[in-house]
Design an enzyme around this catalytic site. Sequence first.
Site, PDB file in Angstrom:
ATOM      1  N   ARG A  13       1.007  -1.032  -0.031  1.00  0.00           N
ATOM      2  CA  ARG A  13      -0.115   0.136   0.013  1.00  0.00           C
ATOM      3  C   ARG A  13       0.927   1.261   0.040  1.00  0.00           C
ATOM      4  O   ARG A  13       0.463   2.285  -0.566  1.00  0.00           O
ATOM      5  CB  ARG A  13      -0.958   0.043   1.313  1.00  0.00           C
ATOM      6  CG  ARG A  13      -2.146  -1.012   1.103  1.00  0.00           C
ATOM      7  CD  ARG A  13      -2.817  -1.205   2.318  1.00  0.00           C
ATOM      8  NE  ARG A  13      -3.949  -2.073   2.326  1.00  0.00           N
ATOM      9  CZ  ARG A  13      -4.831  -2.375   2.994  1.00  0.00           C
ATOM     10  NH1 ARG A  13      -4.919  -1.793   4.271  1.00  0.00           N
ATOM     11  NH2 ARG A  13      -5.585  -3.311   2.789  1.00  0.00           N
ATOM     12  N   HIS A  42      -5.902   5.710   6.192  1.00  0.00           N
ATOM     13  CA  HIS A  42      -6.884   4.281   6.474  1.00  0.00           C
ATOM     14  C   HIS A  42      -6.682   3.674   7.687  1.00  0.00           C
ATOM     15  O   HIS A  42      -7.516   3.351   8.368  1.00  0.00           O
ATOM     16  CB  HIS A  42      -6.486   3.403   5.350  1.00  0.00           C
ATOM     17  CG  HIS A  42      -7.340   2.203   5.229  1.00  0.00           C
ATOM     18  ND1 HIS A  42      -8.504   2.308   5.425  1.00  0.00           N
ATOM     19  CD2 HIS A  42      -6.857   0.857   5.360  1.00  0.00           C
ATOM     20  CE1 HIS A  42      -9.047   0.821   5.447  1.00  0.00           C
ATOM     21  NE2 HIS A  42      -8.032   0.210   5.430  1.00  0.00           N
TER      22      HIS A  42
END
Length: 636
Positions: free
Chosen positions: A329, A400
């Site tokens: 990510r 996130h």
Amino acid sequence: MLESKIPSGPIEQKWEKSRFEMKLVNPANRRKHSVIIVGSGLAGAAAAASLGQQGYPVDCFCFQDSPRRAHSIAAQGGINAAKNYRNDGDSIFRLFYDTVKGGDFRAREANVYRLAQISVNIIDQCVAQGVPFAREYGGLLDTRSFGGVQVSRTFYARGQTGQQLLLGAYQALEEQVAAGTVKMHTRSEMLDLVLVNGKARGIITRNLVTGPIESYAADVVVLATGGYGNVFYLSTNAKGSNTTAIWRAHRRGALFGNPCFTQIHPTCIPVSSEHQSKLTLMSESLRNDGRVWVPKKKGDARAPGAIPEDERDYYLERRYPSFGNLVPRDVASRAAKEVCDEGRGVGPGGQGVYLDFADAILRLGESQVREKYGNLFDMYEEITGENAYKLPMRIFPAVHYTMGGLWVDYQLMSTIPGLFVAGEANFSDHGANRLGASALMQGLADGYFILPYTLPNYIASSTLEKVDTSHPAFAATKNEVTKRVATMVDVRGKRTVDSIHKELGKMMWENCGMARSEAGLKTNLAKIPALREEFWKNVNIIGTGEELNQSLEKAGRVADFLELGELMCIDALQRAESCGAHFRVESQTPEGEALRDDEHFSYASAWEWKGGDGHWEFHKEPLAFEHVHLAQRSYK
């Protein structure tokens, strides 16, 4: 001060050896010891259900109206486990290796290996609870790949994995509620931790419906309250997600580990308005079949279908041929930012890249793509008005998950005796970057399989005098909380809580987000104390503290974010290297990748609150790597 309590012996045997050496509490004595669990997501619900089933009286608290609303429900893509059902080379050691490497060598090897070991039990536990994992035609459990790995180890339930796992844990929790071993306290928010003789012995809460400040006592306190990503204002977290429980514990003496390690998720729906209050995640599992690209030319405003194949830049496939669209990510997020900064972004403001399923639909057929990702495509269309079966999705990175949290030892206990921390609320397993599908794995491992051993060991090993809410420590702490609430309400200034939160979030995103620099961090450290002072002099909270008051709820959380944000910037400034999601622009390779400095920064940072504004003492936990040797991460 930092005793990690990692067992001796071969890494494969540490957890088994540790479990055998832990003291037990016999069934007749368990009902004499009480446990408070704050949070009812995967980690909290799993712990409450497991400890209740063992026979401990448990009080479980959540600020939602039901444990089913815990933010774990929003997790989409899947949960990792080293089952090797695909016979594609997976193993416990490979999951361990991928997780340590994915975290850019900033996690404890012993913790990560235990997580990989326990992963194989989690799937069996959840299947037994009836979690409807996806299955292949023959009935076997299906798996798919996630970023940062080259095997298929992620078990999933379409794009609703978190929801289904939470419902499984919720059913186990409700069984114990019905049995009388667990008492649920909904719409209750923890506002402080009570210490008696240096040990965690209870909490102070506010009833969010009627307003009273209340006290609860126990022998042990567990915090499982999730992450603090909403310090950025815009994130994929639920609006209620906050830091108050762990921050209040931090101010009582629990060290805070790696606060600057914040995960930016690469596949989120881009911001569409300055009035937006949160962002929406599109599961990383979409990168299994979706191809990420931008136009090769700067400022190319043509519709995606009008851009020929030879004028598209599939930049992840070009830069990382081995992993392609399945890079971790942090790598995918920075790459998206780079192409947008070059002027090749798509959509309004050029803050987006395409996630294109045309090839997958051609190869698999729309029906199969719909079967795997249908609810995600439906959600995308509801929010954007665009049909992702016909047009590529537009995505952009967003905050996130937080790898930082309260520092805990191998047994998940903080530096305050009797205060355990589970799931995203602790710092323990992910290092500087979490691999996708590992959050659900960690939460359930902590709740179902670790705390049921380590928490009884603490009870059996400690002298716990009888304490109830009549103890003077409860009155003193409750008085502090009451005064704090009254002080906030009485300011009666001119600025809304949201306006201050938004200003803080913008500073954090710009200078402590996807990229951090010494100059930007110092700018924040000059501005945040001033904004905090502005809050306490000019915030406007409507209503009183003796009623349902969501303005007051938000204000308390923002007050804590204003302190946490400063510590995050202090930690990011101190860590003058790039690792995982922490990208210091002064420390990068010629290719623009994160450049670690293992000689000076191979440790977990842990910060001790010393009182006053901006006063922390810095501690280090050195990290040793015996099984996964330090190396520059490469996904090429």
